[in-house]
Design a protein around this motif. Structure first.
Motif, short mmCIF file in Angstrom:
data_model
loop_
_atom_site.label_atom_id
_atom_site.label_comp_id
_atom_site.label_asym_id
_atom_site.label_seq_id
_atom_site.Cartn_x
_atom_site.Cartn_y
_atom_site.Cartn_z
N GLU A 105 -3.26 11.57 2.17
CA GLU A 105 -4.27 12.62 2.57
C GLU A 105 -5.56 12.58 2.08
OE1 GLU A 105 -4.10 15.73 4.46
OE2 GLU A 105 -2.67 14.24 5.29
N ILE A 106 -5.75 12.22 0.98
CA ILE A 106 -7.09 12.03 0.23
C ILE A 106 -7.63 10.66 1.12
CG2 ILE A 106 -8.41 11.23 -1.64
CD1 ILE A 106 -6.02 12.87 -3.17
N CYS A 107 -6.93 9.70 1.09
CA CYS A 107 -7.71 8.46 1.69
C CYS A 107 -8.08 8.73 3.39
CB CYS A 107 -6.85 7.20 1.48
SG CYS A 107 -6.53 6.97 -0.24
N ARG A 108 -7.24 9.47 3.87
CA ARG A 108 -7.46 9.84 5.38
C ARG A 108 -8.67 10.48 5.37
NH1 ARG A 108 -2.70 11.63 6.92
NH2 ARG A 108 -2.07 9.57 7.60
N ARG A 109 -8.98 11.75 4.67
CA ARG A 109 -10.06 12.65 4.75
C ARG A 109 -11.05 11.65 4.19
NH1 ARG A 109 -7.33 16.44 1.74
NH2 ARG A 109 -8.30 15.98 -0.25
N GLU A 110 -11.06 11.04 3.11
CA GLU A 110 -12.34 10.42 2.70
C GLU A 110 -12.36 8.78 3.26
OE1 GLU A 110 -14.26 11.69 0.55
OE2 GLU A 110 -12.86 13.48 0.06
N GLU A 111 -11.79 8.55 4.31
CA GLU A 111 -12.07 7.20 5.08
C GLU A 111 -11.78 5.92 4.08
OE1 GLU A 111 -15.29 7.53 7.63
OE2 GLU A 111 -14.36 8.91 8.96
N VAL A 112 -10.81 5.93 3.13
CA VAL A 112 -10.47 4.90 2.20
C VAL A 112 -9.43 4.19 2.87
CG1 VAL A 112 -9.92 4.51 0.09
CG2 VAL A 112 -11.44 6.39 0.24
N LEU A 113 -9.66 2.75 2.80
CA LEU A 113 -8.67 1.81 3.22
C LEU A 113 -7.94 1.46 1.93
CD1 LEU A 113 -7.89 -0.19 5.44
CD2 LEU A 113 -9.14 -1.85 4.13
N VAL A 114 -6.54 1.37 2.21
CA VAL A 114 -5.74 1.11 0.93
C VAL A 114 -5.03 -0.44 1.26
CG1 VAL A 114 -3.20 1.74 -0.08
CG2 VAL A 114 -4.97 3.70 0.89
N LEU A 115 -5.23 -1.06 0.22
CA LEU A 115 -4.45 -2.32 -0.09
C LEU A 115 -3.24 -2.08 -0.89
CD1 LEU A 115 -6.58 -5.33 -1.01
CD2 LEU A 115 -5.53 -4.71 1.24
#
Ligand SMILES: Cc1ncc(COP(=O)(O)O)c(C=O)c1O
Length: 403
Positions: free
Chosen positions: A164-174
């Motif tokens: 949720e946080i990464c989607r909101r903050e537009e963070v790519l996850v490896l």
């Protein structure tokens, strides 16, 4: 020390030591004459086999065009960090190579702090806080579950919150899931199930198939245009650095990623042995009142010795590096200091790996798996066929009671 004929109980190397499965070895022999350079993203047959394998594992459709292979997932991690702008975000502790790779490109590294009191748990609120106060406009979050060095797994509810946080903050996850098929505490769940559009999944043959030296790593890119652009960028880095993963290995890997009950059974047997050996050491540490989170996957433990800070200081041990050196010199136990994984120098944590002790030679590793396949119980295996592991526990008990 070994070369000088000294005894060393090796809890250092994180290398799975079980034999290469004969079916995969046969496939490699049959393809040994393959000598041509191959497409830098990998041969289509292998990319398709990996896509089918992971569609099954992840319970969603992965296309062959989302797959890239390389000589080890470490090379892919390097290529992603090279190809992307912004800062790298790491949980603490995290695997030894993430931060040094970032440093090679002068990428800023932001660390989520964690403490031994709660087993270095990852708190989503800390991630949100860190991103909100970060001076950088782009972030790459590297997750690793099951974890090297802690053996911990991120539970689905936590992954959902992070997604949720990464989607909101537009963070790519490896998402480094190289230990995904060695999970035993609970079923492995990928953050890509909650955040498919922003997650790159990394894996390979090194851990569950004990094929680290064969150097075959994989990445699964997000679906759609963004994933394709990323794949092109990483393939470009690959094309300039390693050209292609080794041709015979790629052809042999098609067998390794086939839907094959015999191979699945073998991986399960190896994982069960890693589980039995790692839990045995964990139980021994617990009996000695050494704080250490219960392992759930892979073959690692991350115990903490802060409780003995005072007596250790009188022995000249102030940091985890001092502690690792002391244990090696005085008790012949090889470990890695927690600070190699990003914990503060004075936190007296160590990384212990159970993958090497009593499996030092190929013969010993083959014998152990043969006994397990023949039905010898874990209890008997650990009591009768693990002199090194049992000696480690005796020495740790003597070391702690000497303080
Ligand atoms: C957490 C983690 N990620 C990646 C790797 C690298 O694996 P590979 O052999 O695919 O390069 C390792 C190997 O030790 C590891 O522990």
């Amino acid at each position: 020390m070994w070369a000088k004929g000294e005894t060393v109980y090796h809890l250092g190397f994180g290398e799975s030591r079980f034999p290469a499965h004969p079916k995969i070895v046969r496939a490699l022999v049959e393809n040994a004459a393959r000598q041509s350079y191959l497409p830098s993203a990998g041969i289509p047959e292998l990319r398709q086999a990996i896509a089918t394998f992971h569609s099954r594992q992840l319970d969603r459709e992965v296309g062959a065009d989302q797959v890239i292979v390389a000589p080890g997932s470490k090379s892919l991690l390097f290529a992603f960090q090279m190809a992307l702008a912004g800062a790298t975000v790491l949980h603490t502790p995290s695997w030894v190579s993430y931060e040094p790779q970032s440093r090679l490109f002068n990428r800023p590294v932001l660390r989520l702090p964690a403490t031994p009191e709660d087993g270095h748990r990852l708190y989503p609120a800390r991630l949100q806080q860190l991103l909100r106060h970060s001076p950088y406009s782009q972030h790459l979050l590297i997750l690793n579950s099951p974890s090297n060095p802690t053996g911990q797994m991120l539970e689905p509810a936590l992954l959902e919150e992070i997604a949720e946080i990464c989607r909101r903050e537009e963070v790519l996850v490896l998402s480094d899931e190289i230990y995904g098929l060695t999970a035993y505490g609970r079923k492995h769940v990928s953050i890509s199930s909650f955040y498919p559009e922003g997650t790159v999944v990394l894996g390979g043959m090194s851990k569950h198939l004990s094929l680290g030296g064969w150097r075959l790593g994989i990445a699964l890119l997000p679906p759609g245009d963004m994933g394709q652009q990323l794949l092109q960028a990483v393939a470009k880095v690959g094309s300039e650095l390693w050209s292609t993963a080794s041709a015979p290995i790629q052809y042999a890997a098609i067998t390794a990623y086939a839907d094959d009950a015999e191979l699945t059974g073998y991986v399960e047997k190896c994982t069960a042995l890693h589980a039995a050996r790692t839990r045995y050491l964990w139980r021994g540490l617990s009996e000695l009142d050494v704080p250490c989170a219960e392992p759930m996957g892979g073959f690692y433990l991350f115990p903490n010795f802060d409780h003995w800070r005072k007596p250790l200081a009188s022995l000249g041990v102030q940091t985890s590096v001092d502690l690792a050196r002391y244990l090696l010199e005085e008790w012949q136990i090889a470990t890695l200091p927690g600070s190699d994984f990003g914990t503060p120098a004075h936190e007296l944590s160590l990384r212990l790996s159970t993958s090497y002790v009593d499996l030092e030679t190929d013969e010993k590793a083959a014998q152990l798996i043969e006994r397990a396949v023949a039905g010898v119980s874990d209890e008997d295996l650990l009591r009768d066929h693990h002199p090194g592991m049992n000696e480690v526990l005796t020495r740790l008990q003597r070391f702690l009671s000497s303080m």
